[in-house]
Write a protein that holds these residues in place. Structure first.
Motif, PDB file in Angstrom:
ATOM      1  N   GLU A 194      49.854  35.749  44.933  1.00 42.34           N
ATOM      2  CA  GLU A 194      48.945  36.884  44.780  1.00 42.34           C
ATOM      3  C   GLU A 194      49.697  38.207  44.921  1.00 42.34           C
ATOM      4  O   GLU A 194      49.385  39.183  44.236  1.00 42.34           O
ATOM      5  N   ILE A 224      42.972  35.209  40.901  1.00 38.17           N
ATOM      6  CA  ILE A 224      43.455  33.906  41.351  1.00 38.17           C
ATOM      7  C   ILE A 224      42.330  32.930  41.652  1.00 38.17           C
ATOM      8  O   ILE A 224      42.567  31.740  41.829  1.00 38.17           O
ATOM      9  N   SER A 225      41.087  33.423  41.681  1.00 39.22           N
ATOM     10  CA  SER A 225      39.966  32.520  41.971  1.00 39.22           C
ATOM     11  C   SER A 225      39.210  32.108  40.718  1.00 39.22           C
ATOM     12  O   SER A 225      38.851  30.930  40.563  1.00 39.22           O
ATOM     13  N   ILE A 226      38.975  33.051  39.786  1.00 38.25           N
ATOM     14  CA  ILE A 226      38.214  32.704  38.582  1.00 38.25           C
ATOM     15  C   ILE A 226      38.892  33.155  37.296  1.00 38.25           C
ATOM     16  O   ILE A 226      38.392  32.886  36.205  1.00 38.25           O
ATOM     17  N   HIS A 276      48.473  29.933  39.981  1.00 34.67           N
ATOM     18  CA  HIS A 276      48.450  30.138  41.422  1.00 34.67           C
ATOM     19  C   HIS A 276      48.241  28.829  42.159  1.00 34.67           C
ATOM     20  O   HIS A 276      48.948  28.531  43.140  1.00 34.67           O
ATOM     21  N   ALA A 277      47.310  28.020  41.675  1.00 34.28           N
ATOM     22  CA  ALA A 277      47.052  26.729  42.319  1.00 34.28           C
ATOM     23  C   ALA A 277      48.263  25.816  42.236  1.00 34.28           C
ATOM     24  O   ALA A 277      48.493  24.987  43.137  1.00 34.28           O
ATOM     25  N   LYS A 280      35.603  29.705  37.371  1.00 36.33           N
ATOM     26  CA  LYS A 280      36.483  28.634  37.832  1.00 36.33           C
ATOM     27  C   LYS A 280      36.538  27.527  36.774  1.00 36.33           C
ATOM     28  O   LYS A 280      35.515  27.069  36.285  1.00 36.33           O
ATOM     29  N   THR A 299      39.476  39.702  34.256  1.00 37.81           N
ATOM     30  CA  THR A 299      38.365  38.845  34.667  1.00 37.81           C
ATOM     31  C   THR A 299      37.014  39.521  34.492  1.00 37.81           C
ATOM     32  O   THR A 299      35.984  38.858  34.466  1.00 37.81           O
ATOM     33  N   GLN A 354      40.446  28.427  31.154  1.00 38.23           N
ATOM     34  CA  GLN A 354      41.890  28.579  30.998  1.00 38.23           C
ATOM     35  C   GLN A 354      42.229  28.765  29.532  1.00 38.23           C
ATOM     36  O   GLN A 354      41.753  28.025  28.676  1.00 38.23           O
ATOM     37  N   GLN A 414      44.284  31.636  38.013  1.00 41.23           N
ATOM     38  CA  GLN A 414      43.864  30.598  38.960  1.00 41.23           C
ATOM     39  C   GLN A 414      44.729  29.345  38.859  1.00 41.23           C
ATOM     40  O   GLN A 414      45.040  28.704  39.875  1.00 41.23           O
ATOM     41  N   HIS A 415      45.138  28.971  37.659  1.00 39.35           N
ATOM     42  CA  HIS A 415      45.843  27.697  37.467  1.00 39.35           C
ATOM     43  C   HIS A 415      47.306  27.801  37.887  1.00 39.35           C
ATOM     44  O   HIS A 415      47.823  26.923  38.587  1.00 39.35           O
TER      45      HIS A 415
END
Length: 322
Positions: free
Chosen positions: A265, A249-251, A258-259, A225, A294, A228, A255-256
């Motif tokens: 997803e 999408i979490s780590i 998506h947030a 997390k 990942t 980037q 992730q960025h």
């Protein structure tokens, strides 16, 4: 228990072997025969280290186990690799610990293998110019793995440390390839047809406007997390493929974006589905394709299991009572 040292592991599994082993687990994941378990990833609070545990099992192989280790950024000054990890395999039938495998080299080649599989599936067939952003310990694994799936003729490289870029360029030239040590990541991106990013960055270093249509990108650095490497606009502009969507999408690199609501997803395609034919890969020569790698436990377990099989078949390794 069988113990496989770092030196022995290097002789048992090649990058070509790793590509096929990792392909097998991606296929098993896509078919629901293999599963990664929740990841533990924590800042240690000592020596600036990050420590993690990844576990999983493949009932089709079968194998079961975990890899533990992480990143100790001050190790190079001690003559050690910054990345340290070990894999513990269990007998799937009894749960007994069966093998302990040193995993520094194997982690390197399985990461290269995952990237190379994405390149084999997604990059244009005639892509021959490779860009490497980040020339640390993983970079040569990435080069060798990519060269196993595409006919690479020239390499462009950049790192935050110019001395690292120069050392990498020398190593590439020693392999008989042309290499250009670039002064900026933009120069790498504008020259390359395949781009591999493998840095610990926590801010974008590859921007949307630099990447040409038709480029394939393997983003391999984000596994925690906050990490980037890519501009979220670049992620959103690409057709996205992943090792595991929830982890991406979490780590992962996703992730960025998506947030920020730029991607969903449901838009992420597991690479295993491309390998099985359940999903398509590149649709046109103009597509920008992105693999968000990942790193999942099953990749580590597959190469460790292969090392164990070969060690047992040839009577190598150390057997201890446990």
């Amino acid at each position: 228990m069988l113990i496989i040292s770092e030196t022995l592991a290097q002789t048992l599994v090649s990058v070509e072997d790793a590509i096929e082993a990792v392909s097998g687990v991606f296929v098993a994941m896509a078919r629901g025969e293999a599963r990664n378990y929740p990841v533990v990833r924590e800042v240690v609070g000592h020596a600036d280290a990050v420590y993690g545990v990844k576990a999983g099992g493949d009932v089709s192989a079968p194998f079961l186990g975990l890899k533990a280790g992480g990143y100790w950024p001050h190790n190079l000054g001690r003559g050690l690799s910054n990345h340290q990890s070990s894999t513990l395999l269990f007998d799937p039938g009894t749960g007994r610990a069966a093998a302990l495998v040193s995993a520094n080299h194997l982690t390197g080649i399985r990461t290269g293998a995952a990237s190379a599989l994405a390149t084999r599936c997604l990059a244009r067939e005639n892509a021959a110019v490779l860009g490497i952003i980040g020339t640390g310990g993983q970079s040569l694994h990435q080069l060798r793995a990519t060269a196993a799936v595409r006919c690479i003729k020239r390499v462009h490289a950049w790192d935050m440390q110019p001395a690292s870029t120069a050392r990498f360029a020398d190593a590439v030239r020693a392999m008989g390839l042309d290499c250009v040590a670039e002064s900026t990541p933009e120069a790498v991106a504008r020259a390359a047809e395949i781009i591999v990013t493998v840095t610990p960055s926590q801010a974008p270093i590859l921007m949307r406007d630099w990447v040409r249509p038709g480029t394939h990108i393997s983003a391999m650095g984000a596994d925690t997390k906050g990490k980037q490497e890519l501009d979220p606009a670049l992620v959103a502009a690409a057709r996205i493929f992943v090792d595991e969507a929830a982890q991406a999408i979490s780590i992962g690199e996703c992730q960025h974006a998506h947030a920020a609501g730029l991607i969903r997803e449901a838009e992420l395609t597991p690479l295993g589905q491309v390998l099985t034919g359940a999903a398509g890969g590149r649709r046109s020569p103009e597509d920008i394709t992105l693999f968000d790698g990942t790193g999942v436990a099953l990749q580590d377990l597959a190469v460790a299991d292969l090392a164990v099989q070969r060690a047992r078949a040839t009577g190598r390794g150390i057997v201890v009572d446990y």
